[in-house]
Write a protein that holds these residues in place. Sequence first.
Motif, PDB file in Angstrom:
ATOM      1  N   MET A  84       0.819  -1.186   0.000  1.00  0.00           N
ATOM      2  CA  MET A  84       0.000   0.000   0.000  1.00  0.00           C
ATOM      3  C   MET A  84       0.864   1.251   0.000  1.00  0.00           C
ATOM      4  SD  MET A  84      -3.318   0.914   1.986  1.00  0.00           S
ATOM      5  CE  MET A  84      -3.880   2.553   2.172  1.00  0.00           C
ATOM      6  N   VAL A  85       1.913   1.290   0.789  1.00  0.00           N
ATOM      7  CA  VAL A  85       2.785   2.457   0.835  1.00  0.00           C
ATOM      8  C   VAL A  85       3.821   2.332  -0.268  1.00  0.00           C
ATOM      9  CG1 VAL A  85       4.488   3.696   2.215  1.00  0.00           C
ATOM     10  CG2 VAL A  85       2.466   2.752   3.307  1.00  0.00           C
ATOM     11  N   SER A  86       3.913   3.371  -1.115  1.00  0.00           N
ATOM     12  CA  SER A  86       4.932   3.338  -2.159  1.00  0.00           C
ATOM     13  C   SER A  86       6.224   3.931  -1.623  1.00  0.00           C
ATOM     14  CB  SER A  86       4.456   4.129  -3.373  1.00  0.00           C
ATOM     15  OG  SER A  86       4.305   5.487  -3.031  1.00  0.00           O
ATOM     16  N   CYS A  87       7.320   3.406  -2.109  1.00  0.00           N
ATOM     17  CA  CYS A  87       8.616   3.861  -1.626  1.00  0.00           C
ATOM     18  C   CYS A  87       9.621   3.653  -2.750  1.00  0.00           C
ATOM     19  CB  CYS A  87       9.014   3.048  -0.396  1.00  0.00           C
ATOM     20  SG  CYS A  87      10.425   3.689   0.463  1.00  0.00           S
ATOM     21  N   SER A  88      10.482   4.621  -2.995  1.00  0.00           N
ATOM     22  CA  SER A  88      11.470   4.471  -4.054  1.00  0.00           C
ATOM     23  C   SER A  88      12.434   3.346  -3.716  1.00  0.00           C
ATOM     24  CB  SER A  88      12.229   5.774  -4.270  1.00  0.00           C
ATOM     25  OG  SER A  88      13.135   5.988  -3.214  1.00  0.00           O
ATOM     26  N   ALA A  89      13.070   2.811  -4.729  1.00  0.00           N
ATOM     27  CA  ALA A  89      13.997   1.697  -4.528  1.00  0.00           C
ATOM     28  C   ALA A  89      15.131   2.084  -3.590  1.00  0.00           C
ATOM     29  CB  ALA A  89      14.549   1.234  -5.865  1.00  0.00           C
ATOM     30  N   ALA A  90      15.616   3.313  -3.709  1.00  0.00           N
ATOM     31  CA  ALA A  90      16.725   3.743  -2.844  1.00  0.00           C
ATOM     32  C   ALA A  90      16.289   3.785  -1.386  1.00  0.00           C
ATOM     33  CB  ALA A  90      17.233   5.105  -3.286  1.00  0.00           C
ATOM     34  N   LEU A  91      15.092   4.263  -1.138  1.00  0.00           N
ATOM     35  CA  LEU A  91      14.629   4.382   0.237  1.00  0.00           C
ATOM     36  C   LEU A  91      14.153   3.045   0.796  1.00  0.00           C
ATOM     37  CD1 LEU A  91      12.720   7.769   0.073  1.00  0.00           C
ATOM     38  CD2 LEU A  91      15.008   7.337   0.923  1.00  0.00           C
TER      39      LEU A  91
ATOM     40  N   ASP B  58      16.925   9.830   6.996  1.00  0.00           N
ATOM     41  CA  ASP B  58      16.496  11.231   6.902  1.00  0.00           C
ATOM     42  C   ASP B  58      15.618  11.462   5.679  1.00  0.00           C
ATOM     43  OD1 ASP B  58      17.891  11.862   9.223  1.00  0.00           O
ATOM     44  OD2 ASP B  58      19.607  12.746   8.155  1.00  0.00           O
ATOM     45  N   ALA B  59      16.025  10.890   4.546  1.00  0.00           N
ATOM     46  CA  ALA B  59      15.234  11.033   3.323  1.00  0.00           C
ATOM     47  C   ALA B  59      13.879  10.341   3.466  1.00  0.00           C
ATOM     48  CB  ALA B  59      16.003  10.460   2.130  1.00  0.00           C
ATOM     49  N   GLU B  60      13.859   9.172   4.079  1.00  0.00           N
ATOM     50  CA  GLU B  60      12.591   8.458   4.275  1.00  0.00           C
ATOM     51  C   GLU B  60      11.678   9.218   5.227  1.00  0.00           C
ATOM     52  OE1 GLU B  60       9.425   5.751   4.274  1.00  0.00           O
ATOM     53  OE2 GLU B  60      10.913   6.383   2.812  1.00  0.00           O
ATOM     54  N   ARG B  61      12.251   9.812   6.255  1.00  0.00           N
ATOM     55  CA  ARG B  61      11.446  10.604   7.187  1.00  0.00           C
ATOM     56  C   ARG B  61      10.818  11.783   6.457  1.00  0.00           C
ATOM     57  NH1 ARG B  61      11.337  15.100  10.035  1.00  0.00           N
ATOM     58  NH2 ARG B  61      10.526  15.120  12.134  1.00  0.00           N
ATOM     59  N   ALA B  62      11.591  12.465   5.630  1.00  0.00           N
ATOM     60  CA  ALA B  62      11.071  13.606   4.868  1.00  0.00           C
ATOM     61  C   ALA B  62       9.967  13.154   3.913  1.00  0.00           C
ATOM     62  CB  ALA B  62      12.198  14.297   4.112  1.00  0.00           C
ATOM     63  N   ARG B  63      10.178  12.026   3.245  1.00  0.00           N
ATOM     64  CA  ARG B  63       9.164  11.507   2.331  1.00  0.00           C
ATOM     65  C   ARG B  63       7.880  11.142   3.074  1.00  0.00           C
ATOM     66  NH1 ARG B  63       6.231   7.618   1.308  1.00  0.00           N
ATOM     67  NH2 ARG B  63       7.128   6.456   3.045  1.00  0.00           N
ATOM     68  N   ALA B  64       8.025  10.456   4.209  1.00  0.00           N
ATOM     69  CA  ALA B  64       6.858  10.041   4.985  1.00  0.00           C
ATOM     70  C   ALA B  64       6.115  11.247   5.543  1.00  0.00           C
ATOM     71  CB  ALA B  64       7.279   9.105   6.114  1.00  0.00           C
ATOM     72  N   PHE B  65       6.840  12.272   5.981  1.00  0.00           N
ATOM     73  CA  PHE B  65       6.212  13.483   6.497  1.00  0.00           C
ATOM     74  C   PHE B  65       5.395  14.162   5.408  1.00  0.00           C
ATOM     75  CE2 PHE B  65       6.118  17.981   7.672  1.00  0.00           C
ATOM     76  CZ  PHE B  65       5.630  17.903   8.962  1.00  0.00           C
TER      77      PHE B  65
ATOM     78  N   ALA C 259       2.320  12.140   4.715  1.00  0.00           N
ATOM     79  CA  ALA C 259       1.338  12.290   5.791  1.00  0.00           C
ATOM     80  C   ALA C 259       0.580  13.608   5.652  1.00  0.00           C
ATOM     81  CB  ALA C 259       2.017  12.198   7.153  1.00  0.00           C
ATOM     82  N   GLN C 260       1.271  14.666   5.245  1.00  0.00           N
ATOM     83  CA  GLN C 260       0.596  15.945   5.025  1.00  0.00           C
ATOM     84  C   GLN C 260      -0.418  15.830   3.896  1.00  0.00           C
ATOM     85  OE1 GLN C 260       4.107  18.480   4.498  1.00  0.00           O
ATOM     86  NE2 GLN C 260       3.526  19.585   6.352  1.00  0.00           N
ATOM     87  N   GLU C 261      -0.024  15.176   2.799  1.00  0.00           N
ATOM     88  CA  GLU C 261      -0.930  14.989   1.669  1.00  0.00           C
ATOM     89  C   GLU C 261      -2.145  14.151   2.073  1.00  0.00           C
ATOM     90  OE1 GLU C 261       1.417  13.241  -1.414  1.00  0.00           O
ATOM     91  OE2 GLU C 261       2.690  15.025  -1.628  1.00  0.00           O
ATOM     92  N   VAL C 262      -1.922  13.086   2.823  1.00  0.00           N
ATOM     93  CA  VAL C 262      -3.019  12.227   3.267  1.00  0.00           C
ATOM     94  C   VAL C 262      -3.967  13.005   4.179  1.00  0.00           C
ATOM     95  CG1 VAL C 262      -3.590  10.186   4.668  1.00  0.00           C
ATOM     96  CG2 VAL C 262      -1.775  10.063   2.941  1.00  0.00           C
ATOM     97  N   SER C 263      -3.398  13.834   5.046  1.00  0.00           N
ATOM     98  CA  SER C 263      -4.224  14.652   5.929  1.00  0.00           C
ATOM     99  C   SER C 263      -5.107  15.595   5.116  1.00  0.00           C
ATOM    100  CB  SER C 263      -3.330  15.434   6.887  1.00  0.00           C
ATOM    101  OG  SER C 263      -4.106  16.204   7.766  1.00  0.00           O
ATOM    102  N   GLN C 264      -4.541  16.195   4.077  1.00  0.00           N
ATOM    103  CA  GLN C 264      -5.328  17.075   3.205  1.00  0.00           C
ATOM    104  C   GLN C 264      -6.402  16.282   2.472  1.00  0.00           C
ATOM    105  OE1 GLN C 264      -2.282  18.851   0.796  1.00  0.00           O
ATOM    106  NE2 GLN C 264      -1.625  20.246   2.432  1.00  0.00           N
TER     107      GLN C 264
END
Length: 78
Positions: free
Chosen positions: A1-8, A52-59, A62-67
Amino acid sequence: MVSCSAALASCDPPERPWLPSDPADVRAYADLIREDFEGYISAVQEYFRCLDAERARAFSEAQEVSQDYGRFQSVVGH
């Protein structure tokens, strides 16, 4: 369900280097042990950057999902 780039998707912590308990083994394998520790230090820095990059992506997600949830709530009237 959660998409994530290959690097992350590969934010796996590095293996802790092994240090022999016998001082004679430490001396005998000093070059290999040094390489292992230096490799670990480099890998753990990369691991922190990945986290750090994953935290930024998840944040951001989460903002988009909240909207999206706010828009959903306005449509269903709750």
